[in-house]
Motif scaffolding. Structure first.
Motif, mmCIF file in Angstrom:
data_model
loop_
_atom_site.group_PDB
_atom_site.id
_atom_site.type_symbol
_atom_site.label_atom_id
_atom_site.label_comp_id
_atom_site.label_asym_id
_atom_site.label_seq_id
_atom_site.Cartn_x
_atom_site.Cartn_y
_atom_site.Cartn_z
ATOM 1 N N LEU A 43 1.155 4.300 -2.979
ATOM 2 C CA LEU A 43 1.038 5.734 -2.699
ATOM 3 C C LEU A 43 2.268 6.508 -3.157
ATOM 4 N N ARG A 82 0.832 -1.213 0.000
ATOM 5 C CA ARG A 82 0.000 0.000 0.000
ATOM 6 C C ARG A 82 0.866 1.262 0.000
ATOM 7 N N ARG A 90 -1.266 8.458 3.534
ATOM 8 C CA ARG A 90 -2.646 8.363 3.073
ATOM 9 C C ARG A 90 -3.380 9.675 3.298
#
Length: 484
Positions: free
Chosen positions: A314, A310, A347
């Motif tokens: 990003l 993840r 995030r």
């Protein structure tokens, strides 16, 4: 006349003994507290290379201090030491030493003093640490410059005295020792016999260690068995015997270790790299608990790998890696927590990286830095607390340089391996290896210069490339990579 000479010598020896007690061993330890606080390996947990250098240098320093306190000690060979010193006030320091972005500086100095007081002052001054507290100790200290240039004797005898009596002039011995720089050839001349003796003594244990390692790896179907530190052969055999006894007593708990690597280290658990860590100070009860928890560790490891993916998405496809040789030995839980914190920050910031624009690049996560940097091997070193905007700018600015460094790393690793193989064959070495704190560039330079020499002393030996000269307890020869 002979009686008169002996009487004078007895008086000199008595006064020398009294002077050597002006600073006791306990006083020396107290006086060096600021130094120990600045260089203690426990404060370099996030920097394994620097921690290892300080550990090795402290061992040699302690040996030097112990020798100074031995009665009749007369060997005063200069001892060169390198320490990484924690920097308290980086902005106010004007010392011309090598500072790193991590808050410490490299300091090298040579000890050649023959008393505790001068040695303590040498160490403190070399590291730019205050010596004022030394005066508070109840010692008859002399000015430091005088301590460096003169010998602490109550009477300065004329040179003819030493010519007539045949006794050695301590000042002349010290000056000669300072003039003589240790060279590889001279050091091998002095230490080859000792190394050969220790190596021959260790050979049965080495064979036993290899046998135990092969048997346990086969029985448990392990990928490898490693050690975090350079423990002696006897110590390693003892650890494998302990693991073997546990296998015999509780075979059912070891069914989940197939394909894994076992690392004997300072604490038990699972490492960030997914290796099973067995603390050498722990008893079988603690090891048993680790093996019982393996299924849970494997679940956490899957979550960790998903988290790395993840983060990669990003950051435009950059690969998150963990390098054992360059990073501290983190537990799986510690590493997952750091990754999770970093992921949440990324995030929330919503950085506009184009998908897959940074594929092929690598990064490691560090918890003790505040600004990103690029390693010579091409991977980005990213602080967990890094500002997202600063991170984006830095990666874009350094992306091309990172790709070039990665390519250079591959070439350097090939060259290093070829030189190690060539050197091992050329000198008929049983083994040639380096400490983790020695870089590939340093190893390449060392091997190239070794190959220009004729060194019959090395036949059948174990040679370790390090930062200092030493003969290990099992006969391994350690030489500095930048030997003269």
């Amino acid at each position: 006349f002979y009686y008169f000479v002996r009487l004078c010598l007895d008086k000199i020896l008595l006064q020398c003994v009294l002077q050597s007690r002006t600073l006791s061993g306990a006083d020396a330890i107290n006086a060096l507290r600021p130094f120990y606080f600045a260089v203690h390996p426990d404060f370099f947990g996030q920097h394994p290379k620097e921690r290892e250098v300080n550990e090795n240098s402290l061992k040699r320093l302690n040996g030097y201090l112990e020798n100074l306190q031995k009665p009749g000690f007369r060997s005063f060979k200069p001892t060169q030491l390198t320490f990484y010193v924690r920097e308290r006030e980086p902005n106010s320091s004007n010392v011309q030493e090598s500072f790193s972005a991590s808050g410490f500086r490299a300091v090298s100095f040579t000890l050649h003093t023959r008393d505790l007081l001068s040695t303590v002052l040498d160490i403190l001054n070399s590291c730019s640490l205050s010596t004022e507290h030394v005066q508070s100790l109840n010692v008859n200290s002399q000015p430091h410059k005088e301590a460096k240039s003169t010998v602490n004797r109550p009477i300065k005898w004329d040179k003819t005295y030493y010519s007539f009596t045949g006794f050695k002039d301590p000042e002349e011995e010290l000056e000669q020792a300072q003039r003589v720089e240790t060279t590889l050839i001279s050091w091998l001349d002095d230490n080859e016999a000792s190394a050969v003796k220790k190596l021959k003594k260790s050979l049965p244990l080495r064979k036993e260690l290899e046998r135990l390692k092969i048997e346990l790896s086969h029985e448990l179907q392990l990928s490898d068995i490693r050690w975090q530190r350079s423990w002696g052969i006897a110590h390693r055999c003892s650890q494998l015997h302990s693991l073997g006894r546990l296998v015999q007593q509780r075979p059912e708990i070891l069914k989940n270790v197939k394909g894994r690597t076992v690392v004997f280290t300072d604490r038990s658990g699972m490492s960030a790299a997914g290796h099973i860590m067995l603390g050498t100070m722990d008893v079988h009860h603690h090891w048993t608990k680790i093996f019982e928890r393996l299924p849970n560790y494997y679940k956490l490891q899957k979550r960790l790998l998903l988290l790395e993916d993840r983060i990669s998405q990003l950051l435009g496809g950059i690969q998150v890696i963990y390098i054992e040789e360059l990073q501290p030995l983190l537990t799986l839980e510690e590493y997952y927590e750091a990754l999770n914190s970093f992921y949440n920050k990324l995030r929330d910031s919503r950085l506009p990286f184009h998908p897959r624009s940074l594929r092929g690049l690598q990064m490691i996560l560090e918890s003790d830095r505040y600004a990103p940097s690029l390693h010579e091997f091409g991977h980005f070193m990213i602080p967990t607390v890094c500002d997202p905007a600063a991170l984006q700018w830095f990666i874009f600015a350094k992306a091309q340089e990172a790709r070039e460094n990665l390519k250079r790393k591959e070439e350097m690793m090939i060259t290093e391996k070829e030189l190690i193989d060539t050197s091992t064959e050329r000198f008929s070495l049983d083994r040639l290896y380096k400490e983790p704190s020695v870089s590939s560039a340093q190893m390449i330079d060392c091997c190239k210069r070794l190959l220009e020499e004729s060194l019959p002393y090395l036949q059948g030996m174990h040679l370790c490339i390090s930062h200092f000269y030493s003969v290990l307890q099992d006969g391994d020869l350690c030489i500095p990579w930048n030997w003269k």
